[in-house]
Design a protein around this motif. Structure first.
Motif, PDB file in Angstrom:
ATOM      1  N   ARG A 184       0.850  -1.192   0.000  1.00 54.72           N
ATOM      2  CA  ARG A 184       0.000   0.000   0.000  1.00 54.72           C
ATOM      3  C   ARG A 184       0.889   1.248   0.000  1.00 54.72           C
ATOM      4  O   ARG A 184       1.130   1.859   1.030  1.00 54.72           O
ATOM      5  CB  ARG A 184      -0.929  -0.010   1.210  1.00 54.72           C
ATOM      6  CG  ARG A 184      -1.969  -1.123   1.140  1.00 54.72           C
ATOM      7  CD  ARG A 184      -3.178  -0.810   1.961  1.00 54.72           C
ATOM      8  NE  ARG A 184      -2.887  -0.725   3.371  1.00 54.72           N
ATOM      9  CZ  ARG A 184      -3.115  -1.692   4.244  1.00 54.72           C
ATOM     10  NH1 ARG A 184      -3.671  -2.814   3.855  1.00 54.72           N
ATOM     11  NH2 ARG A 184      -2.831  -1.532   5.512  1.00 54.72           N
ATOM     12  N   GLY A 185       1.371   1.586  -1.179  1.00 53.77           N
ATOM     13  CA  GLY A 185       2.176   2.799  -1.323  1.00 53.77           C
ATOM     14  C   GLY A 185       1.304   3.944  -1.795  1.00 53.77           C
ATOM     15  O   GLY A 185       0.077   3.911  -1.643  1.00 53.77           O
ATOM     16  N   ARG A 186       1.907   4.926  -2.401  1.00 53.55           N
ATOM     17  CA  ARG A 186       1.142   6.094  -2.851  1.00 53.55           C
ATOM     18  C   ARG A 186       0.098   5.683  -3.900  1.00 53.55           C
ATOM     19  O   ARG A 186       0.233   4.663  -4.566  1.00 53.55           O
ATOM     20  CB  ARG A 186       2.058   7.190  -3.388  1.00 53.55           C
ATOM     21  CG  ARG A 186       2.869   6.779  -4.577  1.00 53.55           C
ATOM     22  CD  ARG A 186       3.079   7.918  -5.523  1.00 53.55           C
ATOM     23  NE  ARG A 186       1.875   8.187  -6.278  1.00 53.55           N
ATOM     24  CZ  ARG A 186       1.840   8.882  -7.408  1.00 53.55           C
ATOM     25  NH1 ARG A 186       2.927   9.403  -7.882  1.00 53.55           N
ATOM     26  NH2 ARG A 186       0.714   9.054  -8.057  1.00 53.55           N
ATOM     27  N   HIS A 187      -0.936   6.486  -4.009  1.00 54.30           N
ATOM     28  CA  HIS A 187      -2.064   6.113  -4.868  1.00 54.30           C
ATOM     29  C   HIS A 187      -1.841   6.525  -6.320  1.00 54.30           C
ATOM     30  O   HIS A 187      -1.006   7.365  -6.616  1.00 54.30           O
ATOM     31  CB  HIS A 187      -3.327   6.814  -4.378  1.00 54.30           C
ATOM     32  CG  HIS A 187      -3.669   6.500  -2.970  1.00 54.30           C
ATOM     33  ND1 HIS A 187      -3.018   7.080  -1.909  1.00 54.30           N
ATOM     34  CD2 HIS A 187      -4.579   5.666  -2.439  1.00 54.30           C
ATOM     35  CE1 HIS A 187      -3.512   6.615  -0.779  1.00 54.30           C
ATOM     36  NE2 HIS A 187      -4.467   5.757  -1.067  1.00 54.30           N
ATOM     37  N   ILE A 188      -2.672   5.916  -7.163  1.00 60.43           N
ATOM     38  CA  ILE A 188      -2.791   6.414  -8.527  1.00 60.43           C
ATOM     39  C   ILE A 188      -4.280   6.487  -8.856  1.00 60.43           C
ATOM     40  O   ILE A 188      -5.045   5.582  -8.507  1.00 60.43           O
ATOM     41  CB  ILE A 188      -1.988   5.557  -9.543  1.00 60.43           C
ATOM     42  CG1 ILE A 188      -1.991   6.245 -10.900  1.00 60.43           C
ATOM     43  CG2 ILE A 188      -2.521   4.127  -9.648  1.00 60.43           C
ATOM     44  CD1 ILE A 188      -0.868   5.797 -11.816  1.00 60.43           C
ATOM     45  N   HIS A 189      -4.670   7.579  -9.457  1.00 58.17           N
ATOM     46  CA  HIS A 189      -6.069   7.824  -9.794  1.00 58.17           C
ATOM     47  C   HIS A 189      -6.227   7.650 -11.302  1.00 58.17           C
ATOM     48  O   HIS A 189      -5.618   8.382 -12.080  1.00 58.17           O
ATOM     49  CB  HIS A 189      -6.430   9.255  -9.373  1.00 58.17           C
ATOM     50  CG  HIS A 189      -7.869   9.593  -9.555  1.00 58.17           C
ATOM     51  ND1 HIS A 189      -8.302  10.877  -9.737  1.00 58.17           N
ATOM     52  CD2 HIS A 189      -8.987   8.816  -9.587  1.00 58.17           C
ATOM     53  CE1 HIS A 189      -9.609  10.872  -9.862  1.00 58.17           C
ATOM     54  NE2 HIS A 189     -10.051   9.650  -9.773  1.00 58.17           N
ATOM     55  N   CYS A 216     -13.617   2.239  -3.646  1.00 61.35           N
ATOM     56  CA  CYS A 216     -13.810   2.593  -5.059  1.00 61.35           C
ATOM     57  C   CYS A 216     -14.278   1.368  -5.850  1.00 61.35           C
ATOM     58  O   CYS A 216     -13.558   0.394  -5.977  1.00 61.35           O
ATOM     59  CB  CYS A 216     -12.510   3.140  -5.650  1.00 61.35           C
ATOM     60  SG  CYS A 216     -12.729   3.598  -7.386  1.00 61.35           S
ATOM     61  N   ARG A 217     -15.486   1.456  -6.372  1.00 60.38           N
ATOM     62  CA  ARG A 217     -16.051   0.312  -7.104  1.00 60.38           C
ATOM     63  C   ARG A 217     -15.867   0.444  -8.602  1.00 60.38           C
ATOM     64  O   ARG A 217     -16.420  -0.329  -9.367  1.00 60.38           O
ATOM     65  CB  ARG A 217     -17.551   0.208  -6.816  1.00 60.38           C
ATOM     66  CG  ARG A 217     -17.805  -0.031  -5.363  1.00 60.38           C
ATOM     67  CD  ARG A 217     -19.248  -0.148  -5.078  1.00 60.38           C
ATOM     68  NE  ARG A 217     -19.411  -0.433  -3.666  1.00 60.38           N
ATOM     69  CZ  ARG A 217     -20.553  -0.681  -3.114  1.00 60.38           C
ATOM     70  NH1 ARG A 217     -21.643  -0.691  -3.827  1.00 60.38           N
ATOM     71  NH2 ARG A 217     -20.624  -0.919  -1.824  1.00 60.38           N
ATOM     72  N   PHE A 218     -15.150   1.426  -9.021  1.00 58.05           N
ATOM     73  CA  PHE A 218     -15.052   1.684 -10.462  1.00 58.05           C
ATOM     74  C   PHE A 218     -13.633   1.524 -11.003  1.00 58.05           C
ATOM     75  O   PHE A 218     -13.315   2.050 -12.061  1.00 58.05           O
ATOM     76  CB  PHE A 218     -15.587   3.092 -10.753  1.00 58.05           C
ATOM     77  CG  PHE A 218     -17.017   3.246 -10.327  1.00 58.05           C
ATOM     78  CD1 PHE A 218     -18.033   2.770 -11.149  1.00 58.05           C
ATOM     79  CD2 PHE A 218     -17.337   3.809  -9.115  1.00 58.05           C
ATOM     80  CE1 PHE A 218     -19.360   2.888 -10.750  1.00 58.05           C
ATOM     81  CE2 PHE A 218     -18.654   3.929  -8.708  1.00 58.05           C
ATOM     82  CZ  PHE A 218     -19.669   3.460  -9.528  1.00 58.05           C
ATOM     83  N   ASN A 219     -12.782   0.846 -10.234  1.00 60.65           N
ATOM     84  CA  ASN A 219     -11.384   0.637 -10.671  1.00 60.65           C
ATOM     85  C   ASN A 219     -10.707   1.960 -11.033  1.00 60.65           C
ATOM     86  O   ASN A 219     -10.027   2.068 -12.052  1.00 60.65           O
ATOM     87  CB  ASN A 219     -11.316  -0.310 -11.873  1.00 60.65           C
ATOM     88  CG  ASN A 219     -11.620  -1.724 -11.473  1.00 60.65           C
ATOM     89  OD1 ASN A 219     -11.357  -2.126 -10.339  1.00 60.65           O
ATOM     90  ND2 ASN A 219     -12.212  -2.483 -12.376  1.00 60.65           N
ATOM     91  N   ALA A 220     -10.948   2.938 -10.208  1.00 60.05           N
ATOM     92  CA  ALA A 220     -10.390   4.255 -10.510  1.00 60.05           C
ATOM     93  C   ALA A 220      -9.320   4.680  -9.506  1.00 60.05           C
ATOM     94  O   ALA A 220      -8.685   5.722  -9.695  1.00 60.05           O
ATOM     95  CB  ALA A 220     -11.510   5.292 -10.529  1.00 60.05           C
ATOM     96  N   LEU A 221      -9.155   3.901  -8.451  1.00 61.96           N
ATOM     97  CA  LEU A 221      -8.179   4.298  -7.433  1.00 61.96           C
ATOM     98  C   LEU A 221      -7.429   3.068  -6.947  1.00 61.96           C
ATOM     99  O   LEU A 221      -8.040   2.072  -6.558  1.00 61.96           O
ATOM    100  CB  LEU A 221      -8.908   4.970  -6.261  1.00 61.96           C
ATOM    101  CG  LEU A 221      -8.032   5.691  -5.243  1.00 61.96           C
ATOM    102  CD1 LEU A 221      -7.261   6.826  -5.887  1.00 61.96           C
ATOM    103  CD2 LEU A 221      -8.871   6.225  -4.096  1.00 61.96           C
TER     104      LEU A 221
END
Ligand code: SF4
Ligand code: SF4
Length: 143
Positions: A42-47, A99-104
């Motif tokens: 669990r590193g930094r996120h990607i949007h 997030c249920r839309f595979n966006a995060l």
């Protein structure tokens, strides 16, 4: 007999030295070389903005109010801009789960140190990419 044992010891030491000299070091050439982290780190996120529906579930799920959403900032039909505050984030993963839309997603990038607290506030542009400035050392470029 004693002499043979001494020669045997010397041979073993030399063998060890040669093996260590030519084998890869256990340490990493950090920060120039990236260590490989497990996929589930669990590193930094990607949007992934094109998948985002601006539902705001990630913002509601965050226990430390580390995400801000700007629904007026759109790149696609239904998306929104996200701002991440890494001075607050505890990398719990709840926003990604929500997030249920595979966006995060989390990424395996864990070295977030910056020269100032302000630089730990990621704007939408920064959170949408993993590209980083290349590092240079003695004329060599890394990353
Ligand atoms: S990982 Fe946890 S603390 Fe960090 S932004 Fe997501 S929900 Fe908030
Ligand atoms: S990243 Fe996911 S949870 Fe957050 S607003 Fe976009 S679609 Fe909703």
């Amino acid at each position: 007999m004693g002499m043979i044992r001494v020669l045997g010891d010397i041979f073993r030491v030399l063998k060890h030295i040669v093996r260590q000299t030519f084998s890869r070091p256990f340490t990493y050439f950090y920060p120039f070389e990236d260590r490989e982290y497990p996929e589930r780190t669990r590193g930094r996120h990607i949007h992934i903005r094109e998948n985002c529906t601006a539902c705001g579930q990630c913002v509601r799920a965050c226990p430390v109010v580390a995400i801000r959403i700007d629904k007026s900032d759109r790149k696609y039909e239904k998306d929104a801009a996200l701002y991440f505050d890494y001075t607050r984030c505890i990398f719990c993963g709840l926003c990604v789960e929500a997030c249920r839309f595979n966006a995060l997603f989390h990424t395996p990038v864990v070295d977030l140190s910056e020269p100032s607290r302000e630089a730990l506030h990621y704007d939408p542009e920064r959170i949408e990419t993993l590209e980083r400035e290349p590092l240079e050392w003695r004329g060599r470029r890394f990353r």
